[in-house]
Write a protein that holds these residues in place. Sequence first.
Motif, PDB file in Angstrom:
ATOM      1  N   UNK A  14      19.931  -3.612  10.170  1.00 51.71           N
ATOM      2  CA  UNK A  14      21.061  -3.285   9.679  1.00 51.71           C
ATOM      3  C   UNK A  14      21.274  -1.977   9.747  1.00 51.71           C
ATOM      4  N   UNK A  15      20.380  -1.274  10.440  1.00 53.24           N
ATOM      5  CA  UNK A  15      20.505   0.278  10.609  1.00 53.24           C
ATOM      6  C   UNK A  15      20.939   0.988  11.771  1.00 53.24           C
ATOM      7  N   UNK A  16      20.375   0.324  12.873  1.00 57.72           N
ATOM      8  CA  UNK A  16      20.855   0.779  14.237  1.00 57.72           C
ATOM      9  C   UNK A  16      20.552  -0.025  15.482  1.00 57.72           C
ATOM     10  N   UNK A  17      21.012   0.126  16.527  1.00 61.41           N
ATOM     11  CA  UNK A  17      20.549  -0.654  17.848  1.00 61.41           C
ATOM     12  C   UNK A  17      19.316   0.060  18.083  1.00 61.41           C
ATOM     13  N   UNK A  18      18.803   1.085  17.937  1.00 62.63           N
ATOM     14  CA  UNK A  18      17.594   1.327  18.390  1.00 62.63           C
ATOM     15  C   UNK A  18      16.359   0.757  17.300  1.00 62.63           C
ATOM     16  N   UNK A  48      31.888  -6.979   9.739  1.00 63.31           N
ATOM     17  CA  UNK A  48      32.674  -7.547   8.353  1.00 63.31           C
ATOM     18  C   UNK A  48      33.618  -6.759   7.838  1.00 63.31           C
ATOM     19  N   UNK A  49      34.771  -6.819   7.532  1.00 66.05           N
ATOM     20  CA  UNK A  49      35.466  -5.771   6.975  1.00 66.05           C
ATOM     21  C   UNK A  49      35.706  -4.536   7.505  1.00 66.05           C
ATOM     22  N   UNK A  50      35.714  -4.697   8.979  1.00 69.16           N
ATOM     23  CA  UNK A  50      35.908  -3.540   9.969  1.00 69.16           C
ATOM     24  C   UNK A  50      34.545  -2.541   9.820  1.00 69.16           C
ATOM     25  N   UNK A  51      33.569  -3.178   9.673  1.00 61.11           N
ATOM     26  CA  UNK A  51      32.315  -2.474   9.509  1.00 61.11           C
ATOM     27  C   UNK A  51      31.226  -3.047  10.073  1.00 61.11           C
ATOM     28  N   UNK A  52      30.167  -2.378  10.894  1.00 63.07           N
ATOM     29  CA  UNK A  52      29.074  -3.001  11.322  1.00 63.07           C
ATOM     30  C   UNK A  52      28.114  -3.296  10.414  1.00 63.07           C
ATOM     31  N   UNK A  53      27.695  -4.824  10.319  1.00 64.35           N
ATOM     32  CA  UNK A  53      26.966  -5.195   9.017  1.00 64.35           C
ATOM     33  C   UNK A  53      25.531  -5.502   9.859  1.00 64.35           C
ATOM     34  N   UNK A  54      25.246  -5.764  11.063  1.00 60.82           N
ATOM     35  CA  UNK A  54      24.101  -5.902  11.645  1.00 60.82           C
ATOM     36  C   UNK A  54      24.182  -5.572  13.343  1.00 60.82           C
TER      37      UNK A  54
END
Length: 67
Positions: A14-18, A48-54
Amino acid sequence: MTAVKVIKVVGTSEESWEAAAKEAVERASQSVEGVHGVEIDHWTAEIEDDEIVEYRATTEIAFPVQD
């Protein structure tokens, strides 16, 4: 000469690709011995809702084939 096996593992965060890539390596290390390399195949995310959630990192994990 050492033979190497490569598996594909998808890590999530839920934080970052890294953090997602790190999760993939940590999980693979729990079931295979001698992980010594990782290649990031591609990065994806769930929105979801224009935001990255995962965040998702599809990785190729390399480890030696056991004799």
